[in-house]
Design a protein around this motif. Structure first.
Motif, mmCIF file in Angstrom:
data_model
loop_
_atom_site.group_PDB
_atom_site.id
_atom_site.type_symbol
_atom_site.label_atom_id
_atom_site.label_comp_id
_atom_site.label_asym_id
_atom_site.label_seq_id
_atom_site.Cartn_x
_atom_site.Cartn_y
_atom_site.Cartn_z
ATOM 1 N N PHE A 1 40.029 28.688 29.553
ATOM 2 C CA PHE A 1 40.152 30.019 28.961
ATOM 3 C C PHE A 1 39.728 31.049 29.998
ATOM 4 O O PHE A 1 38.572 31.066 30.435
ATOM 5 C CB PHE A 1 39.313 30.103 27.680
ATOM 6 N N LEU A 2 40.682 31.880 30.392
ATOM 7 C CA LEU A 2 40.501 32.759 31.541
ATOM 8 C C LEU A 2 40.249 34.210 31.143
ATOM 9 O O LEU A 2 40.950 34.761 30.296
ATOM 10 C CB LEU A 2 41.743 32.693 32.442
ATOM 11 N N GLU A 3 39.262 34.791 31.770
ATOM 12 C CA GLU A 3 39.011 36.223 31.602
ATOM 13 C C GLU A 3 40.090 36.991 32.366
ATOM 14 O O GLU A 3 40.409 36.655 33.514
ATOM 15 C CB GLU A 3 37.626 36.579 32.139
ATOM 16 N N GLY A 4 40.655 38.022 31.740
ATOM 17 C CA GLY A 4 41.740 38.776 32.363
ATOM 18 C C GLY A 4 41.356 39.407 33.687
ATOM 19 O O GLY A 4 42.126 39.367 34.655
ATOM 20 N N ASN A 5 40.182 40.001 33.757
ATOM 21 C CA ASN A 5 39.723 40.629 34.993
ATOM 22 C C ASN A 5 39.573 39.600 36.105
ATOM 23 O O ASN A 5 39.863 39.880 37.272
ATOM 24 C CB ASN A 5 38.395 41.350 34.738
ATOM 25 N N TRP A 6 39.131 38.388 35.748
ATOM 26 C CA TRP A 6 38.995 37.311 36.735
ATOM 27 C C TRP A 6 40.364 36.903 37.273
ATOM 28 O O TRP A 6 40.536 36.706 38.474
ATOM 29 C CB TRP A 6 38.290 36.112 36.102
ATOM 30 N N VAL A 7 41.346 36.784 36.362
ATOM 31 C CA VAL A 7 42.692 36.404 36.799
ATOM 32 C C VAL A 7 43.282 37.472 37.714
ATOM 33 O O VAL A 7 43.949 37.157 38.706
ATOM 34 C CB VAL A 7 43.617 36.185 35.573
#
Length: 315
Positions: free
Chosen positions: A158-164
Motif C-alpha cells: 500500500f503506497l503513499e501517493g507522495n512517496w510514489v
C-alpha cells in the motif's frame, strides 16, 4: 408380452434413476453430458454418488461481523460425478483421492454488503496476506522483494501517493516483481479528522499517481495508522474501493528483534489473517523465517485480492 414387459422395466428403471434425489442432483450437476445408462448402473458410479455428500461443503455468504466488520464469502464444493467416475474407472474402485470437485458460489458477496472496513479474510480459508505500507524505508525494499521472490509469493504493497511521486521507479519495481499495489493516502494524514471532500482528494490523487507510475488501478484503500470514520469508508466505496485494516500487527516501527517480531506474528496468525508491516530493518531481517514458519502452518500467502476472493484454497 415379453417385449412390453422389458420396455416397462426399462422405463421404470429410468424413472427411478431420474427421481432418485441423489442421482437427479448429480445428473443435473454434471449436465455437461448425460451419462449413459450403463454408467449409472455401474457399482462404482453408484458408490461415488453414495459417498459424494460426505465430501461436500456448503458455500459461506459474506457477512458483517460485530467485531471484524466485513467478512468475505467463501465457495463451497460439490463432487463432479462424471469427472470423478472417469478418474476411477480404470481400477474400478472408489478412491477419495481421485474425486474431482466443482466450487459452488455463495449467494451474498462482499460487494453486496454495505460499506464496512475489512480486518480479515474468511476464517475457513487457509490463506493469509501481508499488507506492507510504504511511505518511507526505501533502503529495505530491495531485500524484502528479494525474499518474497525467493519464496515465490506475491503480497500487497500500500503506497503513499507522495512517496510514489518521489519514487516512481521503486513503485514500478514492486509491480514488476508481481505484487499488488493499493492506496495508502497521499500525505499520510489522520483520515478520521478529514472531511469527506478532503478524504476524497487524498484517495483520488493517490490513485492517479499510482496509475501513472505503474499502470495499475487501485481497488483497496488502507488508511494511515488505521484511523478512519464511517464517512471515510463510504468515500472509498463511492470510488469503487474497499477499505482494509489488519488482523496482526508486527509493530515493526518499534524496531523489535527478528525473534520478537516472528513470535508476535506466529502467536496470532490464523486462517484469513492480514499481517501489517512496513519496509523496516526488523521486517527485512525477519521476513525469510516468518514466511517459512507461516508455510509450515499450512497457510498459503497471497495478495489481499486473493485472500478476499471466494476461491477455495485446499490444504
Amino acid at each position: 408380452m415379453k417385449k412390453i414387459s422389458i420396455i416397462m422395466v426399462i422405463c421404470l428403471a429410468g424413472w427411478i434413476a431420474v427421481s432418485n434425489p441423489f442421482v437427479n442432483k448429480y445428473l443435473t450437476f454434471t449436465n455437461k453430458s448425460v451419462l449413459p445408462a450403463a454408467k449409472e448402473s455401474d457399482p462404482l458410479y453408484q458408490s461415488i454418488i453414495k459417498n459424494a455428500p460426505t465430501y461436500e461443503l456448503p458455500p459461506k455468504d459474506a457477512t458483517i461481523d460485530k467485531v471484524w466488520k466485513a467478512i468475505p464469502g467463501y465457495n463451497g464444493r460439490e463432487v463432479d460425478i462424471a469427472s470423478s467416475y472417469k478418474n476411477m474407472k480404470n481400477k474400478g474402485v472408489f478412491d477419495e483421492e481421485k474425486l474431482v470437485f466443482n466450487q459452488t458460489k455463495p449467494k451474498v458477496h462482499l460487494k453486496d454488503l454495505p460499506p464496512n472496513p475489512i480486518y480479515k479474510g474468511h476464517p475457513d480459508k487457509p490463506m493469509v496476506s501481508f499488507i506492507i505500507n510504504v511511505a518511507w524505508g526505501n533502503e529495505y525494499l530491495s531485500q524484502m522483494l528479494a525474499t518474497l521472490k525467493k519464496h515465490n509469493i506475491s503480497v500487497s504493497f500500500f503506497l503513499e501517493g507522495n512517496w510514489v511521486k518521489k519514487n516512481p521507479d521503486l513503485a514500478k519495481m514492486i509491480v514488476s516483481s508481481g505484487h499488488e499495489v493499493g492506496n495508502h493516502s497521499y500525505s499520510h494524514p489522520d483520515m478520521k479528522q478529514l472531511t469527506a471532500e478532503r478524504a476524497r482528494e487524498q484517495i483520488v490523487k493517490t490513485n492517479e499517481i499510482i496509475e501513472a507510475a505503474t499502470g495499475k488501478k487501485c481497488v483497496w484503500f488502507a488508511p494511515p495508522s488505521g484511523s478512519y470514520r464511517d464517512e471515510t469508508v463510504k468515500v472509498a466505496d463511492e470510488l469503487n474501493m474497499l477499505t482494509v485494516m489488519w488482523t496482526v500487527d508486527t509493530v515493526d516501527w518499534r524496531k523489535p528483534s527478528p525473534d520478537a517480531l516472528i513470535a508476535r506474528v506466529m502467536s496470532k496468525i490464523d486462517n484469513g489473517s492480514m499481517v501489517l508491516m512496513h519496509p523496516t530493518e526488523s521486517t527485512a531481517k525477519s521476513l525469510d523465517r516468518l514466511i517459512t514458519q507461516i508455510k509450515q502452518k499450512n497457510l498459503k500467502i497471497g495478495t489481499v485480492s486473493e485472500l478476499m476472493s471466494e476461491q477455495r484454497v485446499e490444504q
